[in-house]
Structures are given as C-alpha cells and as structure tokens.
Motif scaffolding. Structure first.
Motif, PDB file in Angstrom:
ATOM      1  N   ARG A 192     -18.111 102.886  56.590  1.00  0.00           N
ATOM      2  CA  ARG A 192     -18.861 104.140  56.400  1.00  0.00           C
ATOM      3  C   ARG A 192     -18.911 104.944  57.699  1.00  0.00           C
ATOM      4  NH1 ARG A 192     -21.328 104.160  51.502  1.00  0.00           N
ATOM      5  NH2 ARG A 192     -21.634 102.139  50.522  1.00  0.00           N
ATOM      6  N   ASN A 193     -19.064 104.259  58.828  1.00  0.00           N
ATOM      7  CA  ASN A 193     -19.081 104.948  60.121  1.00  0.00           C
ATOM      8  C   ASN A 193     -17.705 105.502  60.474  1.00  0.00           C
ATOM      9  OD1 ASN A 193     -21.824 104.496  60.560  1.00  0.00           O
ATOM     10  ND2 ASN A 193     -21.457 102.571  61.631  1.00  0.00           N
ATOM     11  N   ARG A 194     -16.645 104.741  60.189  1.00  0.00           N
ATOM     12  CA  ARG A 194     -15.291 105.195  60.533  1.00  0.00           C
ATOM     13  C   ARG A 194     -14.873 106.425  59.725  1.00  0.00           C
ATOM     14  NH1 ARG A 194     -14.931  99.708  61.493  1.00  0.00           N
ATOM     15  NH2 ARG A 194     -14.220  99.091  59.427  1.00  0.00           N
ATOM     16  N   VAL A 195     -15.346 106.548  58.506  1.00  0.00           N
ATOM     17  CA  VAL A 195     -15.005 107.725  57.690  1.00  0.00           C
ATOM     18  C   VAL A 195     -15.502 109.009  58.369  1.00  0.00           C
ATOM     19  CG1 VAL A 195     -15.470 108.861  55.477  1.00  0.00           C
ATOM     20  CG2 VAL A 195     -14.849 106.469  55.519  1.00  0.00           C
ATOM     21  N   ARG A 196     -16.549 108.880  59.187  1.00  0.00           N
ATOM     22  CA  ARG A 196     -17.120 110.041  59.895  1.00  0.00           C
ATOM     23  C   ARG A 196     -16.706 110.118  61.364  1.00  0.00           C
ATOM     24  NH1 ARG A 196     -21.583 107.876  57.186  1.00  0.00           N
ATOM     25  NH2 ARG A 196     -22.328 106.994  59.126  1.00  0.00           N
ATOM     26  N   ASP A 197     -16.054 109.096  61.887  1.00  0.00           N
ATOM     27  CA  ASP A 197     -15.721 108.996  63.305  1.00  0.00           C
ATOM     28  C   ASP A 197     -14.489 109.842  63.621  1.00  0.00           C
ATOM     29  OD1 ASP A 197     -14.746 108.135  65.831  1.00  0.00           O
ATOM     30  OD2 ASP A 197     -15.566 106.120  65.532  1.00  0.00           O
ATOM     31  N   ASP A 198     -14.606 110.721  64.612  1.00  0.00           N
ATOM     32  CA  ASP A 198     -13.493 111.596  64.999  1.00  0.00           C
ATOM     33  C   ASP A 198     -12.218 110.823  65.329  1.00  0.00           C
ATOM     34  OD1 ASP A 198     -14.963 113.900  64.660  1.00  0.00           O
ATOM     35  OD2 ASP A 198     -15.472 114.106  66.784  1.00  0.00           O
ATOM     36  N   PHE A 199     -12.351 109.627  65.885  1.00  0.00           N
ATOM     37  CA  PHE A 199     -11.186 108.839  66.252  1.00  0.00           C
ATOM     38  C   PHE A 199     -10.292 108.571  65.043  1.00  0.00           C
ATOM     39  CE2 PHE A 199      -8.972 104.787  66.823  1.00  0.00           C
ATOM     40  CZ  PHE A 199      -8.312 105.021  68.017  1.00  0.00           C
ATOM     41  N   TYR A 200     -10.882 108.385  63.870  1.00  0.00           N
ATOM     42  CA  TYR A 200     -10.125 108.039  62.660  1.00  0.00           C
ATOM     43  C   TYR A 200      -9.708 109.258  61.831  1.00  0.00           C
ATOM     44  CZ  TYR A 200     -11.466 103.354  63.870  1.00  0.00           C
ATOM     45  OH  TYR A 200     -11.638 102.183  64.546  1.00  0.00           O
ATOM     46  N   MET A 201      -9.957 110.440  62.322  1.00  0.00           N
ATOM     47  CA  MET A 201      -9.603 111.632  61.558  1.00  0.00           C
ATOM     48  C   MET A 201      -8.100 111.829  61.461  1.00  0.00           C
ATOM     49  SD  MET A 201     -12.335 112.818  60.279  1.00  0.00           S
ATOM     50  CE  MET A 201     -13.046 111.173  60.231  1.00  0.00           C
ATOM     51  N   ASN A 202      -7.325 111.177  62.324  1.00  0.00           N
ATOM     52  CA  ASN A 202      -5.865 111.257  62.238  1.00  0.00           C
ATOM     53  C   ASN A 202      -5.280 110.167  61.356  1.00  0.00           C
ATOM     54  OD1 ASN A 202      -5.652 113.525  63.891  1.00  0.00           O
ATOM     55  ND2 ASN A 202      -5.695 112.270  65.735  1.00  0.00           N
ATOM     56  N   THR A 203      -6.136 109.338  60.793  1.00  0.00           N
ATOM     57  CA  THR A 203      -5.704 108.318  59.838  1.00  0.00           C
ATOM     58  C   THR A 203      -6.060 108.805  58.443  1.00  0.00           C
ATOM     59  OG1 THR A 203      -6.067 106.552  61.441  1.00  0.00           O
ATOM     60  CG2 THR A 203      -5.974 105.912  59.120  1.00  0.00           C
TER      61      THR A 203
END
Length: 149
Positions: A40-51
């Motif tokens: 849930r946190n990764r869906v909002r994390d800028d780091f994962y926006m390129n995934t």
C-alpha cells in the motif's frame, strides 16, 4: 476481461490476487509473505512510479499481472524495458490473458519509444511454451551478477 494499471483504487483486488497466488503456488512467488502495508505504501511512493503493474481483471477479481519498468542508456540513447513479473492464476491460464497483458505492455513500449524489452524467464514447461509462441524473439542463457546491498 479488462486491464487496469495498479493504483490505490484497485490495490485491494491486487492483494487478494497475491494471496491466492501465494496459496496456490508459493514456490513460484519471489516473496515469502505478502507485505500488505508495504505494498500500500509503495503504490504511493515516488520511487515506484516508474514501475508499472498491469492487472488483468475478470468479474472484479485480478487473475493476472505483468510488471515492468523503462530505463535508458545515456551514452547511446537506447531505450529498454525490463519485465519484472508475469503471472496468471492457474485456473485462468491458456485463455490468452498473459498474451493480452504482453500486448498492452508492448503498446506502452511503443508509446514510450522503447527499442527492446527483456526479462529473466522462468524455465518451467508452461513458461517455455508461452515464450516460444512469441515472434521475433531470441533466447539466451545470460550470465548474471547480483549483489545484495
């Protein structure tokens, strides 16, 4: 069937899919458990926006997923995509779902002017049959170097 990008709006469906996949084929999963809070946190994390994760949804349930990211080489401008994951629940295999997920992925590649994509392929009989159905691909046994940090 519809295909949607993973977002905060459908993360609950995604988590249910992961739970089912983990219970059915834990040996094929790359994680030992499902970190719901982390996901849930990764869906909002800028780091994962390129995934990007594309979800195949049937009757309001996720039945398959492809995950990938784009990157490029500064020196020659080559644009690449790496497929992190492709998985369809066993009861939905051999129905063209993985193929449709790849088609949507390739559309995104074309839109982003990607020159080539690659993946580290599974070596089970289902995966081999699927990958051999692709046109204009090559297979290799590339040596890899990995280091945990």
């Amino acid at each position: 069937m519809k295909i949607e990008r993973l977002t905060e709006n459908n993360v609950d469906l995604y988590l249910e899919y992961l739970k089912k996949a983990m219970s059915l084929e834990p040996n094929l999963m790359v994680a030992e458990y499902i970190d719901e809070i982390g996901i849930r946190n990764r869906v909002r994390d800028d780091f994962y926006m390129n995934t990007t994760s594309l979800l195949a949804i049937v009757d309001n349930s996720v039945v398959g997923r492809i995950e990938y990211h784009f990157y490029g080489c500064m020196q020659d401008g080559y644009r690449m995509a790496y497929v992190d994951w492709i998985y369809v629940l066993p009861e939905f295999r051999h129905q063209g779902i993985a193929r449709q997920l790849f088609e949507e992925f390739e559309k995104d590649c074309i839109k982003n002017r990607i020159n080539q994509f690659y993946l580290i392929r599974a070596t089970n009989s289902n995966a081999d049959k699927f990958y051999c159905s692709f046109e204009s691909v090559s297979f290799s046994e590339a040596p890899l170097l990995r280091k945990d940090l």
